[in-house]
Design a protein around this motif. Structure first.
Motif, PDB file in Angstrom:
ATOM      1  N   PHE A  40      72.573 -38.014  20.126  1.00  0.00           N
ATOM      2  CA  PHE A  40      73.342 -37.942  21.165  1.00  0.00           C
ATOM      3  C   PHE A  40      74.600 -39.492  21.281  1.00  0.00           C
ATOM      4  O   PHE A  40      73.871 -40.530  21.438  1.00  0.00           O
ATOM      5  CB  PHE A  40      73.290 -38.014  22.594  1.00  0.00           C
ATOM      6  N   GLU A  41      75.778 -39.114  20.746  1.00  0.00           N
ATOM      7  CA  GLU A  41      76.164 -40.847  20.806  1.00  0.00           C
ATOM      8  C   GLU A  41      77.517 -40.491  21.886  1.00  0.00           C
ATOM      9  O   GLU A  41      77.896 -39.595  22.736  1.00  0.00           O
ATOM     10  CB  GLU A  41      76.821 -40.866  19.642  1.00  0.00           C
ATOM     11  N   ALA A  42      77.623 -41.615  22.913  1.00  0.00           N
ATOM     12  CA  ALA A  42      78.692 -41.619  23.725  1.00  0.00           C
ATOM     13  C   ALA A  42      80.749 -41.516  22.719  1.00  0.00           C
ATOM     14  O   ALA A  42      80.177 -41.978  21.396  1.00  0.00           O
ATOM     15  CB  ALA A  42      78.783 -43.048  24.082  1.00  0.00           C
ATOM     16  N   SER A  43      80.658 -41.086  23.263  1.00  0.00           N
ATOM     17  CA  SER A  43      82.627 -40.946  22.752  1.00  0.00           C
ATOM     18  C   SER A  43      83.275 -42.317  22.518  1.00  0.00           C
ATOM     19  O   SER A  43      83.204 -43.114  22.518  1.00  0.00           O
ATOM     20  CB  SER A  43      83.522 -40.552  24.190  1.00  0.00           C
ATOM     21  N   TRP A  44      83.085 -42.191  21.120  1.00  0.00           N
ATOM     22  CA  TRP A  44      83.685 -42.732  20.552  1.00  0.00           C
ATOM     23  C   TRP A  44      83.272 -44.492  19.522  1.00  0.00           C
ATOM     24  O   TRP A  44      83.901 -45.349  19.446  1.00  0.00           O
ATOM     25  CB  TRP A  44      85.379 -44.004  21.294  1.00  0.00           C
ATOM     26  N   VAL A  45      81.794 -43.841  19.812  1.00  0.00           N
ATOM     27  CA  VAL A  45      81.227 -44.592  19.103  1.00  0.00           C
ATOM     28  C   VAL A  45      81.862 -44.779  17.610  1.00  0.00           C
ATOM     29  O   VAL A  45      81.779 -43.216  17.198  1.00  0.00           O
ATOM     30  CB  VAL A  45      79.640 -44.584  19.090  1.00  0.00           C
ATOM     31  N   ASP A  46      81.500 -45.382  16.359  1.00  0.00           N
ATOM     32  CA  ASP A  46      82.428 -45.143  15.758  1.00  0.00           C
ATOM     33  C   ASP A  46      83.007 -44.536  15.363  1.00  0.00           C
ATOM     34  O   ASP A  46      83.587 -43.732  14.143  1.00  0.00           O
ATOM     35  CB  ASP A  46      80.910 -44.736  14.500  1.00  0.00           C
ATOM     36  N   GLY A  47      84.467 -44.523  16.276  1.00  0.00           N
ATOM     37  CA  GLY A  47      85.377 -44.111  15.890  1.00  0.00           C
ATOM     38  C   GLY A  47      85.690 -42.469  16.209  1.00  0.00           C
ATOM     39  O   GLY A  47      86.697 -41.307  16.409  1.00  0.00           O
ATOM     40  N   CYS A  85      74.918 -37.375  30.814  1.00  0.00           N
ATOM     41  CA  CYS A  85      74.370 -36.713  29.695  1.00  0.00           C
ATOM     42  C   CYS A  85      72.390 -37.047  29.992  1.00  0.00           C
ATOM     43  O   CYS A  85      72.672 -35.633  29.918  1.00  0.00           O
ATOM     44  CB  CYS A  85      74.126 -36.864  28.272  1.00  0.00           C
ATOM     45  N   CYS A  86      71.895 -37.302  30.391  1.00  0.00           N
ATOM     46  CA  CYS A  86      70.489 -37.558  30.822  1.00  0.00           C
ATOM     47  C   CYS A  86      70.226 -36.562  32.626  1.00  0.00           C
ATOM     48  O   CYS A  86      69.482 -36.660  32.268  1.00  0.00           O
ATOM     49  CB  CYS A  86      69.749 -39.281  31.083  1.00  0.00           C
TER      50      CYS A  86
END
Length: 123
Positions: free
Chosen positions: A84-91, A13-14
């Protein structure tokens, strides 16, 4: 950030998106983001230096995308980065994470496996 965090071996992402945010987050305006790490992109917005054009790579990104990375401005990063969150953080799936990873030849992150119930337990 946990050492199990997939972002520490990614960084896509960066090195893909323009990281723009309100100029009030800059140090000269009372915020935390160093002014020297930004470039003005509109009257009220700045972007992280290196992300204002393609190919993008944030000035704060250290390491090789997909291998091992870290943010040298982590404690001073913008709200855009913090949110910005990676996929599947906190579902939750994040299609933008998948897009950035694909641009660097990385597979999408997979959701965690559901815990298996033992045969003697009833669901």
């Amino acid at each position: 950030m946990s050492i199990d965090n997939p972002c520490l071996t990614c960084g896509a992402c960066c090195a893909y998106f323009r990281v723009s945010f309100f100029w009030g987050e800059c140090a000269s305006s009372g915020g935390a983001v160093p002014d020297s790490a930004t470039v003005q992109v509109s009257p009220f917005h700045v972007a992280m230096l290196g992300t204002e054009a393609k190919p993008a790579r944030c000035v704060g990104l250290m390491g090789d995308v997909g291998c091992g990375v870290r943010c040298t401005l982590y404690e001073q990063r913008s709200s855009t980065c913090r949110e910005f969150e990676a996929s599947w953080v906190d579902g939750q799936h994040n299609a933008h994470c998948d897009t950035a990873r694909a641009a660097h030849g990385l597979p999408p992150l997979m959701p965690p496996l559901e815990p298996q119930l033992s045969p003697d337990r009833v669901a």
